[in-house]
Design an enzyme around this catalytic site. Structure first.
Site, short mmCIF file in Angstrom:
data_model
loop_
_atom_site.label_atom_id
_atom_site.label_comp_id
_atom_site.label_asym_id
_atom_site.label_seq_id
_atom_site.Cartn_x
_atom_site.Cartn_y
_atom_site.Cartn_z
N ASN A 1 26.78 22.97 51.77
CA ASN A 1 26.44 24.32 51.30
C ASN A 1 25.31 24.32 50.28
O ASN A 1 24.66 25.35 50.08
CB ASN A 1 27.67 24.99 50.70
CG ASN A 1 28.69 25.40 51.74
OD1 ASN A 1 28.42 25.38 52.94
ND2 ASN A 1 29.87 25.78 51.30
N LYS B 1 32.75 29.59 49.37
CA LYS B 1 33.92 28.75 49.13
C LYS B 1 33.89 27.52 50.02
O LYS B 1 33.53 27.60 51.20
CB LYS B 1 35.22 29.52 49.40
CG LYS B 1 36.47 28.75 48.98
CD LYS B 1 37.74 29.39 49.52
CE LYS B 1 37.98 29.02 50.96
NZ LYS B 1 39.29 29.47 51.46
N HIS C 1 36.30 43.98 39.42
CA HIS C 1 36.48 43.49 40.79
C HIS C 1 36.30 44.59 41.84
O HIS C 1 35.91 44.31 42.98
CB HIS C 1 37.85 42.85 40.94
CG HIS C 1 37.89 41.78 41.99
ND1 HIS C 1 38.78 40.74 41.96
CD2 HIS C 1 37.15 41.57 43.10
CE1 HIS C 1 38.59 39.95 43.00
NE2 HIS C 1 37.61 40.43 43.72
N TYR D 1 42.85 35.93 41.79
CA TYR D 1 43.00 34.73 42.61
C TYR D 1 44.15 33.85 42.14
O TYR D 1 44.55 32.92 42.85
CB TYR D 1 41.72 33.89 42.58
CG TYR D 1 40.49 34.54 43.16
CD1 TYR D 1 40.54 35.77 43.82
CD2 TYR D 1 39.25 33.93 43.04
CE1 TYR D 1 39.40 36.35 44.34
CE2 TYR D 1 38.10 34.50 43.56
CZ TYR D 1 38.18 35.71 44.20
OH TYR D 1 37.03 36.29 44.70
#
Length: 262
Positions: free
Chosen positions: A233, A223, A103, A47
């Site tokens: 959220n 996110k 990942h 990222y």
């Protein structure tokens, strides 16, 4: 080398995702999220924001022992595991990770070689728990059979578009926590089943998707950047979906969902 399995690893129902957040936006979002009550922050070497995420953690004032910090190792960096981990720790400003994930899978021999280095990092105290991301059950089985160490977590896309009860049953039997990622980008937010549930409960479709994960017992990484979305959220425990609503959303998995994988 010890072949003890991973200890049980607990994740909150909603963790903060930081994909595509960089610079001051990432630092600000992390700081705001922690102030609102988030206690698990998820990032990845790929990222390119670990330094920004670390700055947000430091400015929050939250004690390190009260946080779960998760990052992911890019499988294309195989052979540079320790170097990558030490750089992640430096950029995040911590002396250990709570969870380090591969990942994505490589070929069986490649995944095993990376996993061996992960085991070493855990034994060295640089990480508390190790896991994988985007692995299929067969790939997990191969890793476990050849290493003797079971991943603590497999982080996968697990929205309605990718509903996979068989994966959850498989992982549960092995003691692996299934964590969902990309709940919003992986699904069609316009789907009638989601919109109907949102209207019935007076909630946003985003909240319905997160609550759907809770109903399935799957913690999720979500996110958000604005304080309003971050707060919304977290409100997944303020309501519950009916069994009929969960079933309707489950059935929608057969429809032509849209979205792109992360």
């Amino acid at each position: 080398m010890s072949r003890a399995g991973n200890p049980p690893f607990g994740l909150p129902p909603v963790s903060l995702g930081t994909w595509q957040l960089r610079g001051r936006a990432a630092t600000r979002a992390v700081g705001q999220a922690l102030a609102l009550g988030y206690r698990c922050v998820d990032t990845a070497t790929g990222y390119d924001n670990e330094r920004d995420v670390g700055a947000g953690i430091r400015t929050s004032g939250i004690e390190r022992g009260d946080l779960l910090i998760v990052t992911k190792f890019p499988e294309e960096d195989a052979g540079r595991e320790r170097e990558t981990l030490l750089r992640s720790l430096d950029q995040l400003g911590v002396d250990h990770l709570d969870l380090w994930l591969v990942h994505g899978p490589l070929d069986p021999d490649g995944s095993l070689a990376v996993w061996e280095r992960f085991i070493e990092a855990r034994e060295a105290g640089l990480v508390r728990a190790i896991g994988v991301s985007n692995f299929l059950p067969a790939q997990v089985d191969d890793l476990v059979a050849r290493s003797g160490v079971t991943p603590a977590v497999n982080q996968v896309a697990f929205g309605p578009r990718r509903l996979d009860p068989a994966l959850v049953r498989h992982h549960t039997a092995l003691g692996i926590v299934v964590q969902g990622h990309s709940p919003f980008s992986e699904n069609d937010l316009r789907h009638p089943a989601l919109r109907a549930a949102a209207g019935h409960h007076g909630r946003s479709v985003h909240q319905i998707l997160l609550r759907w994960h809770v109903e399935h017992g799957v913690p999720v990484v979500a996110k958000a950047a604005s304080p309003a979305h971050l707060a919304a959220n977290l409100r997944v425990h303020e309501f519950a979906l009916t069994a009929a609503e969960v079933e309707a959303i489950d059935r929608a998995a057969d429809d032509a969902w849209t979205g792109a994988a992360r």
